[in-house]
Design an enzyme around this catalytic site. Structure first.
Site: not given
Ligand SMILES: [Zn+2]
Length: 330
Positions: A31, A34, A94, A134, A142, A145, A147, A149
């Site tokens: 990832c 991470c 994650h 999103n 996909s 994790h 997050h 933007q």
């Molecule tokens: Zn991650």
């Protein structure tokens, strides 16, 4: 917006999408978000403990935008779009999502929105700070994790321009604040309100376009998230937790959405009429069934909603506020 709730039961032979795999590890070696992992740019993430923000390695808007990508001849005009694009990792875990983060951690995410908006607005070329998340493979993400933007751009975005115009027009015509009147109307109706405390409210709006569309807003009008107090940020975090837990509990699976922060421009203008809020736009209308944008929406430019906002709000209101995968609240 047009409501056609009677169409909900019509035969469906289109695409269905599977629930996202839930067997997600706490840490994923491959990832790029991470802690301590390398990103494709070669940069290595620090061993971060809370929220971690970095400049996007592959920005949609960035300082290296082409100077003159496509010369325009009459009647066309063009100008260079650029800005600063960043990624906000909500937590080093994650396997977490907003729905499964403690309220204090969600409040830290809100604090990062406040800080980033404040800092990016200080750049003279930045006209607007668009922050969004999103979530889910059906909206093209996909990597699970958690997050969001940031696009801090040298132009403003159409949705917020439209909202600003509507709020200014309403203030001019009535002497009243549009979003405050929307909050009052939702409180009076009551049946679409999911969460409320003295500083924040969450509701399925009367004019919801998507089946499970939700607005989360501070009750005090501020044009930018950066103007919130610590107490308001915490209330907003509680409202975000409440909504995202209800979403996941609805079908007992991670619930996909697009979640933009609606903020006024940051170009030094007078935006006192603008009421900052967060929108949740979930693309699914049933488990595994996407709301398609087709003739009415793409062709006609109006949303045709297949569902009644009162019924969808009732489904969400019936959910527990403890996540189905957590034995106790957080
Ligand atoms: Zn991650």
């Amino acid at each position: 917006m047009i409501v056609a709730a009677h169409r909900q039961g019509r035969p469906w032979l289109g695409q269905t999408v599977g629930a996202q795999e839930e067997d997600v590890p706490e840490y994923a070696p491959d990832c790029y978000l991470c802690p301590c992992n390398a990103r494709s740019s070669g940069a290595v993430n620090p061993d971060y403990a809370g929220v971690y923000v970095f400049d996007n390695d592959h920005p949609c808007v960035g300082a290296d935008a082409p100077i003159d990508p496509l010369p325009a001849t009459s009647p066309y005009t063009s100008r260079r779009a650029n800005g600063i694009a960043r990624v906000i990792c909500y937590t080093p875990r994650h396997d977490r999502t907003l729905a499964r983060m403690p309220i204090a951690q969600i409040a830290a995410v809100v604090e990062s929105w406040r800080r980033e908006t404040h800092d990016l607005a200080a750049h003279p070329q930045v006209k607007q700070v668009l922050i969004f998340e999103n979530k889910g493979e059906v909206v093209g993400v996909s990597n699970p994790h958690p997050h969001g933007q940031i696009y801090a751009t040298n132009f403003t975005w159409k949705t917020f321009d439209t909202e600003l115009d509507a709020q200014r027009r309403y203030a001019r015509d009535t002497g009243r604040a549009l979003f405050a009147d929307i909050i009052d109307a939702e409180r009076r109706h009551g049946l679409r309100v999911l969460y409320e405390d003295e500083r924040a409210i969450a509701f399925v709006p009367y004019f919801a376009r998507y089946a499970y569309e939700v607005y989360v807003a501070p009750t005090r009008r501020v044009p930018h998230v950066s103007a919130l107090s610590d107490a308001e940020s915490e209330s907003l975090a509680r409202a975000l937790k409440d909504v995202t837990v209800r979403y996941d509990n609805l079908w007992r699976q991670p619930f996909p959405y697009v979640m933009p922060l609606h903020q006024a421009p940051t170009d030094g203008g007078d935006y006192r009429d603008f009421h900052f809020f967060i929108g949740f736009l979930p693309p699914l209308r049933r488990p595994g069934t996407l709301k398609y944008l087709a003739g009415p929406e793409i062709g006609g430019g109006n949303f045709l909603s297949d569902t009644s906002p009162d019924e969808k709000a009732a489904e969400l209101r019936a959910q527990s506020t403890i996540h189905y995968r957590d034995s106790a609240g957080s």
